[in-house]
Design an enzyme around this catalytic site. Structure first.
Site, mmCIF file in Angstrom:
data_model
loop_
_atom_site.group_PDB
_atom_site.id
_atom_site.type_symbol
_atom_site.label_atom_id
_atom_site.label_comp_id
_atom_site.label_asym_id
_atom_site.label_seq_id
_atom_site.Cartn_x
_atom_site.Cartn_y
_atom_site.Cartn_z
ATOM 1 N N TYR A 58 1.460 -5.036 13.294
ATOM 2 C CA TYR A 58 0.277 -4.251 12.742
ATOM 3 C C TYR A 58 -0.504 -3.589 13.711
ATOM 4 O O TYR A 58 -0.903 -4.415 14.755
ATOM 5 C CB TYR A 58 -0.886 -5.310 11.790
ATOM 6 C CG TYR A 58 -1.543 -4.682 10.776
ATOM 7 C CD1 TYR A 58 -1.198 -3.528 10.219
ATOM 8 C CD2 TYR A 58 -2.954 -4.763 11.038
ATOM 9 C CE1 TYR A 58 -2.190 -3.000 9.261
ATOM 10 C CE2 TYR A 58 -3.923 -4.324 10.262
ATOM 11 C CZ TYR A 58 -3.372 -3.233 9.313
ATOM 12 O OH TYR A 58 -4.317 -2.734 8.474
ATOM 13 N N GLU A 89 0.804 -1.269 -0.117
ATOM 14 C CA GLU A 89 0.130 0.062 -0.047
ATOM 15 C C GLU A 89 0.813 1.241 0.309
ATOM 16 O O GLU A 89 0.400 2.561 -0.705
ATOM 17 C CB GLU A 89 -0.892 0.047 1.250
ATOM 18 C CG GLU A 89 -1.984 -1.004 1.067
ATOM 19 C CD GLU A 89 -3.049 -1.078 2.236
ATOM 20 O OE1 GLU A 89 -3.310 -0.013 2.805
ATOM 21 O OE2 GLU A 89 -3.273 -2.248 2.832
ATOM 22 N N ARG A 132 -3.683 -2.239 13.685
ATOM 23 C CA ARG A 132 -5.404 -2.421 13.682
ATOM 24 C C ARG A 132 -5.573 -3.583 14.112
ATOM 25 O O ARG A 132 -5.703 -4.675 13.077
ATOM 26 C CB ARG A 132 -5.831 -2.123 12.046
ATOM 27 C CG ARG A 132 -5.627 -0.544 12.013
ATOM 28 C CD ARG A 132 -6.162 -0.002 10.774
ATOM 29 N NE ARG A 132 -5.706 1.252 10.504
ATOM 30 C CZ ARG A 132 -4.821 1.761 9.396
ATOM 31 N NH1 ARG A 132 -4.197 0.811 8.817
ATOM 32 N NH2 ARG A 132 -4.747 3.013 9.382
ATOM 33 N N GLU A 142 -9.999 -4.309 4.867
ATOM 34 C CA GLU A 142 -9.624 -3.365 4.220
ATOM 35 C C GLU A 142 -8.655 -3.713 3.254
ATOM 36 O O GLU A 142 -8.616 -3.394 1.947
ATOM 37 C CB GLU A 142 -9.552 -2.009 4.528
ATOM 38 C CG GLU A 142 -9.542 -0.914 3.785
ATOM 39 C CD GLU A 142 -9.694 0.535 4.241
ATOM 40 O OE1 GLU A 142 -9.658 1.645 3.592
ATOM 41 O OE2 GLU A 142 -9.787 0.485 5.791
ATOM 42 N N ASP A 187 -6.109 -7.031 7.018
ATOM 43 C CA ASP A 187 -7.419 -6.865 7.700
ATOM 44 C C ASP A 187 -8.330 -6.577 6.218
ATOM 45 O O ASP A 187 -7.801 -7.174 5.178
ATOM 46 C CB ASP A 187 -7.467 -5.531 8.358
ATOM 47 C CG ASP A 187 -7.041 -4.380 7.477
ATOM 48 O OD1 ASP A 187 -6.972 -4.343 6.356
ATOM 49 O OD2 ASP A 187 -6.903 -3.270 8.369
ATOM 50 N N ASP A 194 -2.558 -4.648 3.696
ATOM 51 C CA ASP A 194 -2.675 -4.771 5.113
ATOM 52 C C ASP A 194 -3.418 -5.979 5.480
ATOM 53 O O ASP A 194 -4.324 -6.422 4.730
ATOM 54 C CB ASP A 194 -3.220 -3.651 5.762
ATOM 55 C CG ASP A 194 -2.307 -2.451 5.770
ATOM 56 O OD1 ASP A 194 -0.945 -2.655 5.590
ATOM 57 O OD2 ASP A 194 -2.508 -1.264 5.913
ATOM 58 N N HIS A 249 -5.371 -11.089 14.212
ATOM 59 C CA HIS A 249 -3.644 -11.198 14.212
ATOM 60 C C HIS A 249 -3.369 -10.679 15.651
ATOM 61 O O HIS A 249 -4.255 -10.454 16.321
ATOM 62 C CB HIS A 249 -3.089 -10.257 13.059
ATOM 63 C CG HIS A 249 -4.005 -9.199 12.659
ATOM 64 N ND1 HIS A 249 -4.616 -9.249 11.199
ATOM 65 C CD2 HIS A 249 -4.288 -7.919 13.107
ATOM 66 C CE1 HIS A 249 -5.217 -8.293 10.871
ATOM 67 N NE2 HIS A 249 -4.908 -7.288 12.184
#
Length: 691
Positions: free
Chosen positions: A298, A9, A300, A86, A84, A82, A344
């Site tokens: 990570y 990203e 989030r 999104e 997740d 990432d 995670h």
């Protein structure tokens, strides 16, 4: 030509990963999403199973062209957005744009950007998980259907530029509900009696507990006088001594929510700033000879789970640094909330051996402060509990009982590294008591009655609101910071002394929403919707069914609101002065950065000026001007003379309208960690701190 193309990203992440993978891999950045629903229309075909209409995001054409060219030259394309929902959706959009088979092993995920983690992740590529993609699509479509249908209605009925969203509307409602609780709150009087006692040379404090062996509340001054009237002389008997050993466990490693809360408490960071800094630490920092390294996992996540490798490394560090007795024994059972995804790990340092002082030279001040917080919290979470010796002593004079509570740290355990912050106003103080024997006597030196009043529930700070949203199951780790930012930018709430207060606009919009769209503002409904999104992610339910169930009811309310919702006129508040350019009255307007004054003759006259807030103090430097409240570029409040630039008096602390009784110089109100204190700018005069 590179054999493999890896798409992530951000450019910072691309640079770090490319160095780990070697020459056969070319790593490029998509700069986030490349496709999305159009801004100019709803972009959802309600008549055709809510089919979304995706378009290339404006400005992403050159990025996509570069990625397509690189993809054609590569033997294989890996999508490493990432880990997740999104990120999975971004990978899916990229696969669509680059003609990558979503059923092939094209998706690579990793929880930390370290050499070992990256290399290991490329050994286990997988297809794109369409359940994750569908969960993200459902959230996006839900938010679009709500926002793009209610917002135009609010523009028409209330004011242009307004918006409505599922999570943000509930957040505003919580703030308004709390404000209403505060307004309705009726304080109740109660009293306490603080006693200062002496045993030998030792002084200690004990408070009134009860009468005749039972706890007794003091509700009025007459109650206090009645108790004091029962006390005969200053001699008290030590009736009972209770000693206990108490164990205190460390806080678990950070989740997104707990990181935002603790950074607000301990570092005074806003949620948005915390996430920005965490992103930088995750994507990688140049550590000189070591190269660019991701310092944390990570950021989030709603899980406190930690990998076995990280636990082992932390154990080695703790044993070496503090001794084996400081290492936690066994494993603590993790209490999972019903809405925890556990996708995670918790937020932790990628290596415990990389302490804050080891990376200090390579980090900015704020990066270092956040990294230290994450590192200390993780290390402490793997340490032994603290052991406290507690003592409760009951002192009697006739039927009257005073009680003293004390504690001492017997073994510091995790507290040697880190202690979790608190939202409470009063800090936990260690009250060390002398040793006592039952039946001995002590003397009371002073008994002080104190009047108190019950306090209303506190307004939400950012930390408190994030915690409440999480506890209610509203939103997800990635949504907290943007939600708080949005409700402030829209002018629905404002921050007063770091606490949220609703604006008139926020109250008007929420009242209309409650009348016509009650389910959107219903806390339980919104939490259930989050659970439904989890069900989609787990493959238990089709996303179209969830959307359809919501939209059928929503559409009925929307049609009703279009007919029945009355137009609301928000009248301008007059500022009490006239425009110096055209003579028309000045009015108070709400702008992006708060309230300001503007001419009521707009657009013919465009005169604006800031609102000057006087604090009732004459300038101590020039003796002519008045001290006014100002804001710096970073929105920090300071105080200066209204004759600036003729007079350059400035103060970060609020001046007080009385001189120092000791030296006659300026007194200021200095903010402490908990409360405030009046003190002199020149001599050592200080007053008692106030909460």
């Amino acid at each position: 030509m590179s054999d493999y193309l890896v798409i992530v990203e951000s450019p910072a992440k691309a640079k770090t990963i490319e160095r780990y993978l070697g020459k056969k891999y070319k790593v490029k950045a998509s700069m986030g999403h490349v496709r999305d629903l159009p801004k100019s229309q709803t972009g959802v075909d309600v008549e055709n199973n809510y089919e979304p209409k995706y378009i290339t995001i404006r400005g992403k054409g050159p990025v996509l062209k570069e990625l397509r060219t690189a993809a054609k030259k590569a033997k294989k394309v890996y999508l490493a957005a990432d880990p997740d929902r999104e990120g999975e959706a971004i990978a899916w959009h990229l696969a669509h744009s680059l003609d990558v088979d979503i059923k092939s092993d094209c998706r690579v995920i990793f929880n930390e950007i370290t050499k070992d983690a990256i290399k290991e992740s490329f050994k286990h590529p997988r297809p794109i998980n369409m359940d994750l993609v569908d969960a993200q699509q459902a959230r996006r479509i839900l938010d679009r259907l709500v926002g793009y249908n209610i917002s135009p209605l609010l523009w028409k009925k209330v004011k242009r530029g307004l918006s409505a969203g599922r999570v943000q509307s509930v957040a505003v409602r919580l703030i308004i509900d709390r404000e209403n609780e505060i307004k309705k709150f009726v304080p109740e009087e109660y009293w306490s009696i603080e006693g200062l006692f002496k045993k030998g040379k030792d002084q200690f404090q004990a408070n009134f507990y009860g009468v005749n062996g039972k706890r007794h509340k003091l509700q009025s001054e007459s109650d206090v006088k009645e108790v004091l009237g029962k006390i005969d002389g200053s001699s008290f008997l030590v009736k009972s001594v209770t000693k206990k050993e108490r164990r205190r466990n460390p806080a678990r490693p950070f989740t997104t929510s707990s990181l935002q809360q603790e950074a607000a408490r301990k570092l005074n960071f806003r949620a948005k700033k915390t996430m920005m800094l965490a992103q930088q630490l995750y994507e990688g920092i140049d550590l000189g000879k070591e190269g660019t390294v991701g310092l944390i996992t990570y950021m989030r996540t709603d899980s406190t789970r930690v990998s076995d490798i990280a636990v082992k490394e932390a154990a080695e560090y703790i044993t070496k640094q503090y001794g084996k007795e400081y290492l936690a024994t066994g494993t603590r059972k993790e209490k999972k909330q019903a809405n925890t995804q556990d996708a995670h790990e918790a937020i932790r340092p990628t290596s415990t051996m990389r302490g804050p002082n080891d990376v200090k030279a390579y980090l900015s001040r704020d990066q270092l402060r956040l990294y230290r917080l994450i590192w200390e919290r993780f290390v402490a979470s793997q340490m032994a509990p603290a052991v406290m010796d507690t003592m409760t002593v009951d002192l009697t004079n006739g039927d009257v009982i005073f009680r003293a509570n004390g504690s001492q740290i017997k073994f510091p355990g995790f507290m040697k590294v880190y202690v979790e912050g608190t939202d409470d106003q009063s800090e936990e103080k260690e009250n060390v008591l002398p040793s006592f024997v039952e039946g001995e006597k002590v003397a009371s030196e002073k008994l002080t009655p104190k009047q108190h009043f019950t306090q209303p529930p506190p307004r939400y700070t950012e930390a408190r609101l994030v915690k409440t949203l999480e506890e209610l199951g509203i939103g997800r780790p990635s949504t907290f910071a943007p939600t708080l930012d949005t409700i402030q930018r829209r002018g629905y709430v404002a921050l007063d002394n770091k606490r949220f207060v609703p604006t008139e606009l926020g109250e008007i919009v929420t009242e209309l929403m409650m009348e016509f769209f009650p389910e959107v503002l219903d806390v339980e409904f919104t939490a259930n919707m989050e659970s439904n999104l989890d069900e989609i992610e787990e493959g238990h339910v089709a996303w179209v069914n969830i959307i359809d169930e919501f939209y059928k009811k929503f559409e009925v309310n929307l049609k009703k609101a279009e007919i029945e919702m009355k137009e609301v006129e928000i009248k301008d508040e007059y500022a009490g002065e006239d425009c110096e350019q055209c003579g028309n009255p000045m009015v108070i307007k709400m702008g992006r950065f708060g309230k300001f004054m503007a001419c009521s003759n707009f657009p013919d006259c465009r005169n604006t000026k800031p609102i000057v807030k006087e604090i009732g103090v004459k300038c101590p430097k020039c003796k002519e001007g008045n001290v006014i409240e100002r804001k710096s570029k970073k929105k920090r409040i300071f105080y200066g003379c209204d004759r600036y630039p003729e007079c350059d008096f400035l103060s970060w602390d609020k001046p007080i309208n009385r001189p120092c009784p000791k030296c006659d110089e300026l007194l200021v109100e200095k903010k402490l960690k908990k409360g405030k204190q009046v003190q002199c700018v020149k001599c050592d005069y200080k007053e008692e701190p106030q909460q």
